[in-house]
Motif scaffolding. Structure first.
Motif, PDB file in Angstrom:
ATOM      1  N   ALA A  32      -6.916  -2.902  -8.000  1.00  0.00           N
ATOM      2  CA  ALA A  32      -6.275  -1.872  -7.171  1.00  0.00           C
ATOM      3  C   ALA A  32      -5.114  -1.222  -7.911  1.00  0.00           C
ATOM      4  O   ALA A  32      -4.956   0.007  -7.902  1.00  0.00           O
ATOM      5  CB  ALA A  32      -5.796  -2.484  -5.851  1.00  0.00           C
TER       6      ALA A  32
ATOM      7  N   PRO B 128      -8.516   2.333  -3.905  1.00  0.00           N
ATOM      8  CA  PRO B 128      -7.467   1.334  -4.145  1.00  0.00           C
ATOM      9  C   PRO B 128      -6.988   0.643  -2.873  1.00  0.00           C
ATOM     10  O   PRO B 128      -6.735  -0.575  -2.880  1.00  0.00           O
ATOM     11  CB  PRO B 128      -6.344   2.164  -4.784  1.00  0.00           C
ATOM     12  N   SER B 129      -6.889   1.397  -1.775  1.00  0.00           N
ATOM     13  CA  SER B 129      -6.430   0.780  -0.526  1.00  0.00           C
ATOM     14  C   SER B 129      -7.471  -0.177   0.028  1.00  0.00           C
ATOM     15  O   SER B 129      -7.129  -1.247   0.580  1.00  0.00           O
ATOM     16  CB  SER B 129      -6.117   1.858   0.515  1.00  0.00           C
TER      17      SER B 129
ATOM     18  N   ILE C 141      -9.760  -1.858  -1.744  1.00  0.00           N
ATOM     19  CA  ILE C 141      -9.780  -3.041  -2.602  1.00  0.00           C
ATOM     20  C   ILE C 141      -8.565  -3.926  -2.331  1.00  0.00           C
ATOM     21  O   ILE C 141      -8.661  -5.155  -2.298  1.00  0.00           O
ATOM     22  CB  ILE C 141      -9.847  -2.613  -4.079  1.00  0.00           C
ATOM     23  N   LEU C 142      -7.398  -3.293  -2.133  1.00  0.00           N
ATOM     24  CA  LEU C 142      -6.202  -4.052  -1.776  1.00  0.00           C
ATOM     25  C   LEU C 142      -6.418  -4.797  -0.463  1.00  0.00           C
ATOM     26  O   LEU C 142      -6.022  -5.970  -0.333  1.00  0.00           O
ATOM     27  CB  LEU C 142      -5.013  -3.102  -1.657  1.00  0.00           C
TER      28      LEU C 142
ATOM     29  N   SER D 187       0.825  -1.208   0.000  1.00  0.00           N
ATOM     30  CA  SER D 187       0.000   0.000   0.000  1.00  0.00           C
ATOM     31  C   SER D 187       0.863   1.264   0.000  1.00  0.00           C
ATOM     32  O   SER D 187       0.485   2.267  -0.607  1.00  0.00           O
ATOM     33  CB  SER D 187      -0.953   0.001   1.196  1.00  0.00           C
TER      34      SER D 187
END
Length: 319
Positions: free
Chosen positions: A259, A198-199, A201-202, A54
């Motif tokens: 992501a 994105p974070s 989903i990661l 991340s």
């Protein structure tokens, strides 16, 4: 220098016997180092990789520009602080887990020689040691912004409750995923000061990754777990485990790809994701559920999977 042969006589069966703990650590510290699993670094890697992923993703998201791409590096200071923090807090989590599982560990052949069930460390000593680790973790946490501090405090709820999940659900691996991948949120927040999709989903992808690798790990103990009444996905899924691993790991690969795509990573990232997916498929293909050595080997190979994903993010910036 310590006497490794003497320590190994009373060492847990799941220790890494070639570890520096048995070769170099002072005798008085060995039980505590075993308690925090310093002799078994794979857990630190599994906790650390989502943090590093991340940080690298967020660094690209926040700072990438066509004109300055050649100067890109993830925040080196953050990588170092999160590495130390993962080592310390993984150790703290192991102490919490062992305090909760003293009676269970005493009934399992692989764990009965761990420091608490064997009596080499008392409950009082373990609590004091836990306090020291948490204090050190807090000092590291305070080096970051307010959002990271808030997320770090929230994570303690997961750390404390996870060890008890195996008593009430066949899906404790899901709760381990919630706990071990929390760093995907914290690493992103350290760079950006907030959270974006994105974070998240990661983070979700990491949960499914953990469901996969820890189900493989749980197959080592399924017979003992069944006898003492401890639940796990290995017992729940049984012979259908490979099919479920395809689902878990398939979702992992898809969400990680999304992501990376949302942050604008280039072709190098997708090539790396393909390599990482092949690695996961190899785990499924190689799985022998009744072979404890094979299960442990495949579980540990997820350190390499994490490295592939990290390298993929870096490659996705440059290529």
């Amino acid at each position: 220098m310590t006497n490794p042969e003497k320590h190994l006589e009373s060492a847990p069966k799941d220790t890494v016997r070639s570890s520096w703990v048995h070769r170099f650590a002072p005798a008085a510290t060995v039980p505590y180092l075993q308690l925090m699993r310093a002799d078994r670094p794979i857990g630190t890697w599994l906790l650390l990789w989502p943090c590093l992923w991340s940080i690298a993703l967020a660094s690209h998201w926040q700072y990438w520009r066509p004109e300055n791409w050649e100067f890109y590096l993830p925040h080196i200071s953050y990588l170092i602080l999160f590495s130390i923090g993962a080592y310390v807090m993984r150790g703290a989590g192991c102490v919490v887990n062992d305090l909760a599982d003293i009676k269970f560990d005493a009934q399992v052949e692989r764990t009965r020689e761990r420091p608490l069930p064997s009596g080499r460390v008392s409950v009082k000593q373990a609590l004091l040691f836990l306090g020291g680790l948490c204090l050190l973790g807090l000092l590291i946490l305070l080096q970051f912004n307010v959002m990271v501090v808030k997320l770090g405090v929230l994570s303690l709820t997961l750390v404390v409750t996870y060890p008890f999940m195996k008593r009430i659900t066949y899906w404790p691996q899901f709760f381990l995923g919630l706990t071990f991948n929390w760093g995907a949120l914290m690493g992103w927040a350290a760079v950006t000061g907030g959270l974006e999709w994105p974070s998240i989903i990661l983070y979700i992808g990491g949960i499914f990754w953990t469901l996969g690798y820890d189900t493989i790990y749980a197959h080592q103990d399924k017979e003992d777990d069944a006898l003492i009444g401890v639940k796990s996905t290995a017992l729940k899924l049984g012979k259908s485990t490979p099919a479920w691993l395809i689902i878990f790991y398939g979702i992992t690969a898809v969400l990680f790809t999304i992501a990376g795509g949302m942050t604008g990573l280039g072709l190098g990232f997708y090539v790396g994701i393909m390599a990482a997916t092949v690695h996961l498929l190899w785990q499924i293909w190689s799985l022998e559920m009744d072979n404890t050595e094979r299960c442990l080997k495949l579980f540990k190979s997820n350190r390499d999977f994490g490295a592939i994903i990290f390298a993929s993010i870096i490659a996705g910036h440059y290529f």
